[in-house]
Design a protein around this motif. Sequence first.
Motif, PDB file in Angstrom:
ATOM      1  N   ALA A 125       6.649   4.781  -2.256  1.00 24.92           N
ATOM      2  CA  ALA A 125       5.245   5.196  -2.199  1.00 24.92           C
ATOM      3  C   ALA A 125       4.839   5.867  -3.508  1.00 24.92           C
ATOM      4  O   ALA A 125       3.741   5.636  -4.015  1.00 24.92           O
ATOM      5  N   GLU A 126       5.723   6.694  -4.049  1.00 27.08           N
ATOM      6  CA  GLU A 126       5.422   7.344  -5.332  1.00 27.08           C
ATOM      7  C   GLU A 126       5.274   6.308  -6.441  1.00 27.08           C
ATOM      8  O   GLU A 126       4.360   6.401  -7.268  1.00 27.08           O
ATOM      9  N   LYS A 127       6.159   5.318  -6.451  1.00 27.23           N
ATOM     10  CA  LYS A 127       6.065   4.266  -7.473  1.00 27.23           C
ATOM     11  C   LYS A 127       4.775   3.472  -7.319  1.00 27.23           C
ATOM     12  O   LYS A 127       4.132   3.128  -8.310  1.00 27.23           O
ATOM     13  N   ALA A 128       4.374   3.193  -6.071  1.00 31.54           N
ATOM     14  CA  ALA A 128       3.131   2.449  -5.846  1.00 31.54           C
ATOM     15  C   ALA A 128       1.926   3.272  -6.288  1.00 31.54           C
ATOM     16  O   ALA A 128       1.000   2.740  -6.915  1.00 31.54           O
ATOM     17  N   PHE A 129       1.923   4.578  -5.976  1.00 33.22           N
ATOM     18  CA  PHE A 129       0.827   5.442  -6.428  1.00 33.22           C
ATOM     19  C   PHE A 129       0.783   5.495  -7.954  1.00 33.22           C
ATOM     20  O   PHE A 129      -0.295   5.455  -8.557  1.00 33.22           O
ATOM     21  N   GLN A 130       1.939   5.598  -8.593  1.00 34.41           N
ATOM     22  CA  GLN A 130       1.978   5.638 -10.051  1.00 34.41           C
ATOM     23  C   GLN A 130       1.432   4.345 -10.646  1.00 34.41           C
ATOM     24  O   GLN A 130       0.718   4.366 -11.642  1.00 34.41           O
TER      25      GLN A 130
ATOM     26  N   SER B  48       0.828  -1.188   0.000  1.00 33.88           N
ATOM     27  CA  SER B  48       0.000   0.000   0.000  1.00 33.88           C
ATOM     28  C   SER B  48       0.872   1.251   0.000  1.00 33.88           C
ATOM     29  O   SER B  48       1.835   1.347   0.774  1.00 33.88           O
ATOM     30  N   PRO B  49       0.538   2.247  -0.826  1.00 35.10           N
ATOM     31  CA  PRO B  49       1.316   3.488  -0.819  1.00 35.10           C
ATOM     32  C   PRO B  49       1.254   4.198   0.531  1.00 35.10           C
ATOM     33  O   PRO B  49       2.253   4.774   0.975  1.00 35.10           O
ATOM     34  N   ARG B  50       0.108   4.153   1.193  1.00 30.07           N
ATOM     35  CA  ARG B  50      -0.010   4.783   2.514  1.00 30.07           C
ATOM     36  C   ARG B  50       0.915   4.104   3.525  1.00 30.07           C
ATOM     37  O   ARG B  50       1.549   4.756   4.335  1.00 30.07           O
ATOM     38  N   TYR B  51       0.968   2.775   3.474  1.00 30.77           N
ATOM     39  CA  TYR B  51       1.848   2.032   4.379  1.00 30.77           C
ATOM     40  C   TYR B  51       3.306   2.386   4.106  1.00 30.77           C
ATOM     41  O   TYR B  51       4.083   2.618   5.032  1.00 30.77           O
TER      42      TYR B  51
ATOM     43  N   GLU C 116       4.318   4.403   7.375  1.00 30.25           N
ATOM     44  CA  GLU C 116       4.921   3.451   8.302  1.00 30.25           C
ATOM     45  C   GLU C 116       6.402   3.210   8.007  1.00 30.25           C
ATOM     46  O   GLU C 116       7.214   3.178   8.918  1.00 30.25           O
ATOM     47  N   LYS C 117       6.722   3.037   6.743  1.00 29.96           N
ATOM     48  CA  LYS C 117       8.107   2.753   6.375  1.00 29.96           C
ATOM     49  C   LYS C 117       8.900   4.013   6.033  1.00 29.96           C
ATOM     50  O   LYS C 117      10.109   3.941   5.859  1.00 29.96           O
TER      51      LYS C 117
END
Length: 108
Positions: free
Chosen positions: A42-47, A28-31, A35-36
Amino acid sequence: ESRWPFLFGAIIVPSLIQAVILPFLPESPRYLLLEKHNRSKAEKAFQRFLGKDDVSHEIEEVLAESRVQRNTKMVSIVQLLRTRAVRWQIATVVVTMGCYQLCGLNAV
């Protein structure tokens, strides 16, 4: 009655499928962000989830929501029950849920 072992064993199939697929699922991008503390992942996960290159607005939105949550004051159950404004709502919910338990509605 002789089919019970098969019915209990049928649970194994979806469990194995989930266990095999789990390592391939993205985090998860939020996680990743909250958290990490890994902004680049996070940017790659959102993309990947949103299918667009510029996700800075979403990153800032998550960070702003996190700041608001950190500034929210938590109250205990005793303090909540002492608050006159919410006491009636709490009593209503408790009585309603008690009635659900006693009449068996939630089992249906």
